[in-house]
Design an enzyme around this catalytic site. Structure first.
Site, mmCIF file in Angstrom:
data_model
loop_
_atom_site.group_PDB
_atom_site.id
_atom_site.type_symbol
_atom_site.label_atom_id
_atom_site.label_comp_id
_atom_site.label_asym_id
_atom_site.label_seq_id
_atom_site.Cartn_x
_atom_site.Cartn_y
_atom_site.Cartn_z
ATOM 1 N N LEU A 279 0.779 -1.164 -0.037
ATOM 2 C CA LEU A 279 -0.020 0.096 -0.100
ATOM 3 C C LEU A 279 0.685 1.233 -0.033
ATOM 4 C CD1 LEU A 279 -2.971 -1.263 2.360
ATOM 5 C CD2 LEU A 279 -2.875 -1.245 -0.132
ATOM 6 N N ILE B 234 7.504 -6.734 -0.426
ATOM 7 C CA ILE B 234 8.126 -7.736 -1.349
ATOM 8 C C ILE B 234 9.436 -7.839 -1.018
ATOM 9 C CG2 ILE B 234 6.491 -8.174 -3.072
ATOM 10 C CD1 ILE B 234 8.253 -6.266 -4.788
ATOM 11 N N ALA C 152 4.409 -5.202 -8.864
ATOM 12 C CA ALA C 152 4.836 -4.283 -7.671
ATOM 13 C C ALA C 152 6.066 -3.653 -7.952
ATOM 14 C CB ALA C 152 4.966 -4.965 -6.373
ATOM 15 N N GLN D 41 8.674 0.323 -7.431
ATOM 16 C CA GLN D 41 8.851 1.739 -7.047
ATOM 17 C C GLN D 41 9.080 2.500 -8.260
ATOM 18 O OE1 GLN D 41 9.194 4.815 -5.960
ATOM 19 N NE2 GLN D 41 11.713 4.937 -6.463
ATOM 20 N N TYR E 187 15.026 3.789 -12.915
ATOM 21 C CA TYR E 187 14.000 3.090 -12.820
ATOM 22 C C TYR E 187 14.049 1.935 -14.094
ATOM 23 C CZ TYR E 187 8.932 2.200 -14.482
ATOM 24 O OH TYR E 187 7.644 1.615 -14.770
ATOM 25 N N VAL F 40 0.690 11.462 -16.481
ATOM 26 C CA VAL F 40 0.547 12.690 -16.917
ATOM 27 C C VAL F 40 -1.012 12.928 -17.403
ATOM 28 C CG1 VAL F 40 1.226 12.254 -19.324
ATOM 29 C CG2 VAL F 40 1.406 14.425 -18.464
ATOM 30 N N ILE G 198 3.958 21.809 -17.643
ATOM 31 C CA ILE G 198 4.521 20.993 -18.805
ATOM 32 C C ILE G 198 6.088 21.048 -18.737
ATOM 33 C CG2 ILE G 198 4.643 20.553 -21.252
ATOM 34 C CD1 ILE G 198 1.886 21.898 -21.301
ATOM 35 N N ARG H 105 4.743 10.742 -26.452
ATOM 36 C CA ARG H 105 4.766 9.495 -25.674
ATOM 37 C C ARG H 105 3.778 8.917 -26.381
ATOM 38 N NH1 ARG H 105 8.498 11.265 -23.937
ATOM 39 N NH2 ARG H 105 9.027 11.663 -21.933
ATOM 40 N N GLU I 205 14.856 13.706 -19.882
ATOM 41 C CA GLU I 205 13.668 12.917 -20.316
ATOM 42 C C GLU I 205 14.048 12.326 -21.529
ATOM 43 O OE1 GLU I 205 9.121 14.292 -19.525
ATOM 44 O OE2 GLU I 205 10.409 15.583 -20.605
HETATM 45 N N1 LIG Z 1 1.708 3.431 -15.403
HETATM 46 C C1 LIG Z 1 2.433 3.150 -16.532
HETATM 47 O O1 LIG Z 1 2.323 3.981 -17.485
HETATM 48 C C2 LIG Z 1 3.509 2.185 -16.626
HETATM 49 C C3 LIG Z 1 4.403 1.979 -17.659
HETATM 50 C C4 LIG Z 1 5.030 0.867 -17.804
HETATM 51 C C5 LIG Z 1 5.396 0.222 -16.832
HETATM 52 N N2 LIG Z 1 4.639 0.062 -15.753
HETATM 53 C C6 LIG Z 1 4.686 -0.942 -14.619
HETATM 54 O O2 LIG Z 1 3.542 -1.600 -14.420
HETATM 55 C C7 LIG Z 1 3.518 -1.688 -12.778
HETATM 56 C C8 LIG Z 1 2.336 -1.281 -12.222
HETATM 57 O O3 LIG Z 1 2.330 0.142 -12.373
HETATM 58 P P1 LIG Z 1 1.170 1.284 -11.928
HETATM 59 O O4 LIG Z 1 1.209 2.290 -12.826
HETATM 60 O O5 LIG Z 1 -0.001 0.388 -11.584
HETATM 61 O O6 LIG Z 1 1.696 1.759 -10.578
HETATM 62 P P2 LIG Z 1 1.254 1.941 -9.080
HETATM 63 O O7 LIG Z 1 2.240 2.536 -8.208
HETATM 64 O O8 LIG Z 1 -0.136 2.248 -9.220
HETATM 65 O O9 LIG Z 1 1.338 0.111 -8.604
HETATM 66 C C9 LIG Z 1 2.172 -0.447 -8.078
HETATM 67 C C10 LIG Z 1 1.899 -0.886 -6.759
HETATM 68 O O10 LIG Z 1 3.079 -1.830 -6.141
HETATM 69 C C11 LIG Z 1 2.917 -1.514 -4.924
HETATM 70 N N3 LIG Z 1 4.286 -1.629 -4.389
HETATM 71 C C12 LIG Z 1 5.375 -0.758 -4.412
HETATM 72 N N4 LIG Z 1 6.267 -1.200 -3.660
HETATM 73 C C13 LIG Z 1 6.157 -2.249 -3.182
HETATM 74 C C14 LIG Z 1 6.654 -3.214 -2.387
HETATM 75 N N5 LIG Z 1 7.948 -3.032 -1.923
HETATM 76 N N6 LIG Z 1 5.861 -4.389 -1.778
HETATM 77 C C15 LIG Z 1 4.642 -4.367 -2.272
HETATM 78 N N7 LIG Z 1 3.805 -3.934 -2.795
HETATM 79 C C16 LIG Z 1 4.657 -2.773 -3.403
HETATM 80 C C17 LIG Z 1 2.351 -0.094 -4.679
HETATM 81 O O11 LIG Z 1 1.839 -0.074 -3.256
HETATM 82 C C18 LIG Z 1 1.393 -0.039 -5.834
HETATM 83 O O12 LIG Z 1 0.094 -0.524 -5.228
HETATM 84 C C19 LIG Z 1 4.938 -1.348 -12.263
HETATM 85 O O13 LIG Z 1 5.879 -2.414 -12.494
HETATM 86 C C20 LIG Z 1 5.186 -0.178 -13.182
HETATM 87 O O14 LIG Z 1 6.698 0.098 -13.349
HETATM 88 C C21 LIG Z 1 3.484 1.139 -15.680
#
Ligand SMILES: NC(=O)c1ccc[n+]([C@@H]2O[C@H](COP(=O)([O-])OP(=O)(O)OC[C@H]3O[C@@H](n4cnc5c(N)ncnc54)[C@H](O)[C@@H]3O)[C@@H](O)[C@H]2O)c1
Length: 304
Positions: free
Chosen positions: A33, A52, A73, A75, A140, A183, A199, A207, A267
């Site tokens: 969370l 995790i 999951a 960061q 990342y 965004v 911006i 993107r 960026e």
């Molecule tokens: N949103 C995007 O545009 C996008 C693009 C490329 C990749 N991703 C990848 O998709 C996945 C989901 O992204 P999202 O946008 O839903 O992000 P999000 O932050 O909404 O979801 C990630 C979840 O992981 C949980 N989390 C973080 N650290 C944790 C830990 N140590 N232990 C347990 N839970 C943990 C967070 O509480 C969160 O609920 C991620 O791996 C992200 O890198 C997302």
């Protein structure tokens, strides 16, 4: 069959959990969370609040005993990453290896990882195919790319079907609209609360925006089909931030006030992902066009 979704309380993870439950799967969610929301977790899912990277994660995982693992999951806060780079490595990389080890020792059938377009070297020849040069410009991206290598290596060693979906810029309902959010969510929040949208740069950076239900469709295909390796999940289309603002203004029927600012970190200037490899392997295609997806997302934020 039990499916585990790490990060299942987050934006994409919670939509994936809903879909899996609708399709009749038994679903467990692990999330600490840190960026997730309890209200997003489907009531029919088994939820375990756990980190995790914590010591007791081994027991949590073993007790859940899943057959399929979706590892979402992560960061992804840039500010947290700049302040504490080791956290990115622990959460996004070391935890991936731990999950792979646990998957092997508990005989998991399939491991699916949410990677990112951030693994690629910035390029002008778009859309990028999977074999385009990799050279992430963020920690990342580095952690996602290294996780992919761990996963690929694991597959070669143990033949456990495991693969990575490189997601483009995902948007839709439930996306975080805070400072570190997506965004689209940030701009929609600003327009609805009559705030100025910042911006970065000149707004000409592009993107590949993909609607969340299309990403969930890709995850579901990856469950059904026998695929391994790395796959792009995008629309192959570029949209500039300035154009995005124009489309959102039209949908919201309101002028979006904007301020152009400089960015303290590098960026990517242009981004779009070719998805032919995944389409040929699974039949998947993105279905929701940008205007349509943004309208649904606008309605969601308006009715919050
Ligand atoms: N949103 C995007 O545009 C996008 C693009 C490329 C990749 N991703 C990848 O998709 C996945 C989901 O992204 P999202 O946008 O839903 O992000 P999000 O932050 O909404 O979801 C990630 C979840 O992981 C949980 N989390 C973080 N650290 C944790 C830990 N140590 N232990 C347990 N839970 C943990 C967070 O509480 C969160 O609920 C991620 O791996 C992200 O890198 C997302």
């Amino acid at each position: 069959m039990k499916v585990l979704v790490t990060g299942g309380a987050g934006f994409i993870g919670s939509h994936l959990v809903d879909k899996l439950i609708n399709e009749g799967y038994k679903v467990a969610v692990i999330d600490d969370l840190s960026n997730g929301n309890l209200d997003f977790i489907n009531k029919k899912a088994q939820f375990v609040e756990a980190d995790i990277i914590s010591q007791n994660f081994f027991q949590v995982f073993t007790k859940l005993n899943p057959k399929i693992v979706f590892h979402l999951a992560a960061q992804s806060s840039i500010n947290k990453s700049l302040k504490n780079p080791s956290l990115d490595i622990e959460v996004n990389l070391i935890a991936t290896q731990k999950l792979l080890d646990l998957s092997k020792s508990t005989n998991v059938d399939k491991f699916i990882f949410a990677s990112s377009s951030a693994v690629y070297k910035p390029a002008d020849l778009l859309p990028l195919k999977e074999d385009a040069p990799k050279e992430p410009i963020s920690l990342y991206g580095v952690s996602k790319l290294c996780s992919e290598y761990l996963i690929r290596n694991f597959y070669k060693l143990y033949n456990l079907p495991c693969f990575s979906l490189r997601l483009a810029n995902v948007y839709g309902p439930r996306q975080d609209s805070g400072a570190e959010g997506g965004v689209v969510a940030i701009f929609l929040h600003n327009v609805l609360s009559e705030k100025i949208s910042k911006i970065h740069g000149n707004g000409k950076q592009t993107r590949d925006f993909i609607y969340v239900s299309d990403v969930i469709g890709a995850f579901m295909k990856s469950l059904e089909k026998e695929v391994v390796g790395e796959f792009n999940i995008g629309t192959a289309k570029e949209t500039s931030i300035n154009d995005l603002i124009e489309i959102l203004s039209r949908i919201a029927n309101s002028k979006i006030d904007r301020a152009y600012t400089s960015l303290p970190y590098p960026e990517v200037q242009r981004s779009a992902l070719a998805y032919d490899k995944f389409r040929q392997s699974t039949g998947w295609n993105p279905k929701v066009n940008l205007e349509e997806g943004l309208s649904i997302t606008y309605d969601y934020f308006k009715n919050l």
